[in-house]
Design a protein around this motif. Sequence first.
Motif, PDB file in Angstrom:
ATOM      1  N   GLU A  42       0.642  -1.271  -0.081  1.00  0.00           N
ATOM      2  CA  GLU A  42       0.189   0.015   0.020  1.00  0.00           C
ATOM      3  C   GLU A  42       0.853   1.307  -0.051  1.00  0.00           C
ATOM      4  OE1 GLU A  42      -2.420  -0.630   3.501  1.00  0.00           O
ATOM      5  OE2 GLU A  42      -3.756  -1.871   2.417  1.00  0.00           O
ATOM      6  N   ALA A  43       1.885   1.502   0.657  1.00  0.00           N
ATOM      7  CA  ALA A  43       2.752   2.390   0.850  1.00  0.00           C
ATOM      8  C   ALA A  43       3.644   2.675  -0.505  1.00  0.00           C
ATOM      9  CB  ALA A  43       3.860   2.192   2.052  1.00  0.00           C
ATOM     10  N   ALA A  44       3.894   1.314  -0.929  1.00  0.00           N
ATOM     11  CA  ALA A  44       4.646   1.765  -2.319  1.00  0.00           C
ATOM     12  C   ALA A  44       3.712   2.140  -3.211  1.00  0.00           C
ATOM     13  CB  ALA A  44       5.140   0.163  -2.917  1.00  0.00           C
ATOM     14  N   LYS A  45       2.401   1.619  -3.448  1.00  0.00           N
ATOM     15  CA  LYS A  45       1.330   2.367  -4.309  1.00  0.00           C
ATOM     16  C   LYS A  45       1.092   3.619  -4.281  1.00  0.00           C
ATOM     17  CE  LYS A  45      -3.219   1.477  -6.579  1.00  0.00           C
ATOM     18  NZ  LYS A  45      -3.331   2.883  -6.649  1.00  0.00           N
ATOM     19  N   ARG A  46       0.899   4.126  -2.999  1.00  0.00           N
ATOM     20  CA  ARG A  46       0.796   5.383  -2.711  1.00  0.00           C
ATOM     21  C   ARG A  46       1.841   6.237  -3.144  1.00  0.00           C
ATOM     22  NH1 ARG A  46       0.567   4.997   2.567  1.00  0.00           N
ATOM     23  NH2 ARG A  46       2.466   5.902   3.022  1.00  0.00           N
ATOM     24  N   ARG A  47       3.320   5.877  -3.014  1.00  0.00           N
ATOM     25  CA  ARG A  47       4.222   6.810  -3.319  1.00  0.00           C
ATOM     26  C   ARG A  47       4.347   6.704  -4.654  1.00  0.00           C
ATOM     27  NH1 ARG A  47       6.443  10.155  -0.077  1.00  0.00           N
ATOM     28  NH2 ARG A  47       8.569   9.553  -0.887  1.00  0.00           N
ATOM     29  N   LEU A  48       4.094   5.553  -5.695  1.00  0.00           N
ATOM     30  CA  LEU A  48       4.224   5.604  -6.879  1.00  0.00           C
ATOM     31  C   LEU A  48       3.069   6.479  -7.426  1.00  0.00           C
ATOM     32  CD1 LEU A  48       5.259   4.579  -9.637  1.00  0.00           C
ATOM     33  CD2 LEU A  48       3.751   2.533  -9.475  1.00  0.00           C
ATOM     34  N   ASP A  49       1.939   6.573  -6.896  1.00  0.00           N
ATOM     35  CA  ASP A  49       0.853   7.525  -7.295  1.00  0.00           C
ATOM     36  C   ASP A  49       1.317   8.820  -7.228  1.00  0.00           C
ATOM     37  OD1 ASP A  49      -0.670   5.428  -8.046  1.00  0.00           O
ATOM     38  OD2 ASP A  49      -1.848   5.681  -6.189  1.00  0.00           O
ATOM     39  N   GLU A  50       2.214   9.077  -5.993  1.00  0.00           N
ATOM     40  CA  GLU A  50       2.437  10.536  -5.431  1.00  0.00           C
ATOM     41  C   GLU A  50       3.471  10.999  -6.719  1.00  0.00           C
ATOM     42  OE1 GLU A  50       1.894  10.600  -0.704  1.00  0.00           O
ATOM     43  OE2 GLU A  50       3.887   9.958  -1.542  1.00  0.00           O
ATOM     44  N   ILE A  51       4.405  10.151  -7.287  1.00  0.00           N
ATOM     45  CA  ILE A  51       5.399  10.575  -8.137  1.00  0.00           C
ATOM     46  C   ILE A  51       4.576  10.778  -9.567  1.00  0.00           C
ATOM     47  CG2 ILE A  51       7.381   9.583  -9.593  1.00  0.00           C
ATOM     48  CD1 ILE A  51       8.300   8.134  -6.676  1.00  0.00           C
ATOM     49  N   ARG A  52       3.566   9.808  -9.656  1.00  0.00           N
ATOM     50  CA  ARG A  52       3.229  10.137 -11.213  1.00  0.00           C
ATOM     51  C   ARG A  52       2.328  11.312 -11.219  1.00  0.00           C
ATOM     52  NH1 ARG A  52       1.635   3.620 -12.292  1.00  0.00           N
ATOM     53  NH2 ARG A  52       3.662   3.051 -13.193  1.00  0.00           N
ATOM     54  N   SER A  53       1.960  11.761  -9.943  1.00  0.00           N
ATOM     55  CA  SER A  53       0.908  12.673 -10.011  1.00  0.00           C
ATOM     56  C   SER A  53       1.678  13.933 -10.025  1.00  0.00           C
ATOM     57  CB  SER A  53      -0.304  12.926  -9.220  1.00  0.00           C
ATOM     58  OG  SER A  53       0.418  13.122  -7.833  1.00  0.00           O
ATOM     59  N   GLY A  54       2.880  13.979  -9.619  1.00  0.00           N
ATOM     60  CA  GLY A  54       3.825  15.160  -9.544  1.00  0.00           C
ATOM     61  C   GLY A  54       3.674  15.709  -8.122  1.00  0.00           C
ATOM     62  N   THR A  55       2.872  15.248  -7.177  1.00  0.00           N
ATOM     63  CA  THR A  55       2.825  15.587  -6.012  1.00  0.00           C
ATOM     64  C   THR A  55       4.098  15.561  -5.085  1.00  0.00           C
ATOM     65  OG1 THR A  55       0.502  14.470  -5.760  1.00  0.00           O
ATOM     66  CG2 THR A  55       1.682  15.215  -3.763  1.00  0.00           C
ATOM     67  N   ILE A  56       4.991  14.690  -5.454  1.00  0.00           N
ATOM     68  CA  ILE A  56       6.241  14.865  -5.072  1.00  0.00           C
ATOM     69  C   ILE A  56       7.380  14.586  -6.191  1.00  0.00           C
ATOM     70  CG2 ILE A  56       5.585  13.931  -2.530  1.00  0.00           C
ATOM     71  CD1 ILE A  56       6.848  11.047  -3.672  1.00  0.00           C
ATOM     72  N   LYS A  57       8.468  14.980  -5.930  1.00  0.00           N
ATOM     73  CA  LYS A  57       9.578  14.862  -6.592  1.00  0.00           C
ATOM     74  C   LYS A  57      10.531  13.838  -6.383  1.00  0.00           C
ATOM     75  CE  LYS A  57      13.065  17.274  -9.288  1.00  0.00           C
ATOM     76  NZ  LYS A  57      14.244  18.104  -9.137  1.00  0.00           N
ATOM     77  N   PRO A  58      10.928  12.745  -6.943  1.00  0.00           N
ATOM     78  CA  PRO A  58      11.911  11.797  -6.445  1.00  0.00           C
ATOM     79  C   PRO A  58      13.334  12.271  -6.375  1.00  0.00           C
ATOM     80  CG  PRO A  58      11.259  11.003  -8.556  1.00  0.00           C
ATOM     81  CD  PRO A  58      10.448  12.242  -8.250  1.00  0.00           C
ATOM     82  N   VAL A  59      14.013  11.922  -5.262  1.00  0.00           N
ATOM     83  CA  VAL A  59      15.441  12.207  -5.262  1.00  0.00           C
ATOM     84  C   VAL A  59      16.444  11.216  -5.822  1.00  0.00           C
ATOM     85  CG1 VAL A  59      17.033  13.192  -3.790  1.00  0.00           C
ATOM     86  CG2 VAL A  59      14.714  14.014  -3.385  1.00  0.00           C
ATOM     87  N   PRO A  60      17.307  11.577  -6.584  1.00  0.00           N
ATOM     88  CA  PRO A  60      18.050  10.434  -7.178  1.00  0.00           C
ATOM     89  C   PRO A  60      18.817   9.836  -5.850  1.00  0.00           C
ATOM     90  CG  PRO A  60      18.151  12.342  -8.684  1.00  0.00           C
ATOM     91  CD  PRO A  60      17.531  12.742  -7.264  1.00  0.00           C
ATOM     92  N   GLY A  61      19.057   8.579  -5.774  1.00  0.00           N
ATOM     93  CA  GLY A  61      19.931   7.916  -4.803  1.00  0.00           C
ATOM     94  C   GLY A  61      21.227   8.477  -4.896  1.00  0.00           C
ATOM     95  N   GLU A  62      21.811   8.764  -5.646  1.00  0.00           N
ATOM     96  CA  GLU A  62      23.171   9.506  -5.463  1.00  0.00           C
ATOM     97  C   GLU A  62      23.287  10.617  -4.517  1.00  0.00           C
ATOM     98  OE1 GLU A  62      21.910   8.912  -8.526  1.00  0.00           O
ATOM     99  OE2 GLU A  62      22.938   7.155  -8.849  1.00  0.00           O
ATOM    100  N   GLU A  63      22.220  11.444  -4.922  1.00  0.00           N
ATOM    101  CA  GLU A  63      22.210  12.774  -4.039  1.00  0.00           C
ATOM    102  C   GLU A  63      21.926  12.395  -2.656  1.00  0.00           C
ATOM    103  OE1 GLU A  63      19.221  15.856  -5.503  1.00  0.00           O
ATOM    104  OE2 GLU A  63      20.107  15.247  -7.526  1.00  0.00           O
ATOM    105  N   VAL A  64      20.896  11.523  -2.374  1.00  0.00           N
ATOM    106  CA  VAL A  64      20.496  10.921  -0.892  1.00  0.00           C
ATOM    107  C   VAL A  64      21.753  10.475  -0.243  1.00  0.00           C
ATOM    108  CG1 VAL A  64      19.135   9.209   0.466  1.00  0.00           C
ATOM    109  CG2 VAL A  64      18.308  10.323  -1.566  1.00  0.00           C
ATOM    110  N   PHE A  65      22.445   9.613  -0.837  1.00  0.00           N
ATOM    111  CA  PHE A  65      23.775   9.147  -0.245  1.00  0.00           C
ATOM    112  C   PHE A  65      24.987  10.158  -0.121  1.00  0.00           C
ATOM    113  CE2 PHE A  65      21.878   5.005  -1.789  1.00  0.00           C
ATOM    114  CZ  PHE A  65      21.941   4.388  -0.351  1.00  0.00           C
TER     115      PHE A  65
END
Length: 73
Positions: A42-65
């Motif tokens: 459920e959490a993964a689906k919600r996050r994917l929906d947020e990314i697809r809708s533009g509600t959130i912007k994903p951060v590349p893993g390299e930047e996170v690390f």
Amino acid sequence: MKTEDLLREIESLPVEERARVADSVLKSLNPPESEIDKKWAEAAKRRLDEIRSGTIKPVPGEEVFEEVWKRFS
């Protein structure tokens, strides 16, 4: 069959079959909990929906690390 014989036989399998064996052994050591798996799905689906809708912007893993290393160095 001895453990060593079994391991040699497993090592001779194609990578896909070895992965299936490894997955099966790991699941036998730590059986999945369906309620937890359901919540993760459920959490993964919600996050994917947020990314697809533009509600959130994903951060590349390299930047996170990079940020993590900055904080802990």
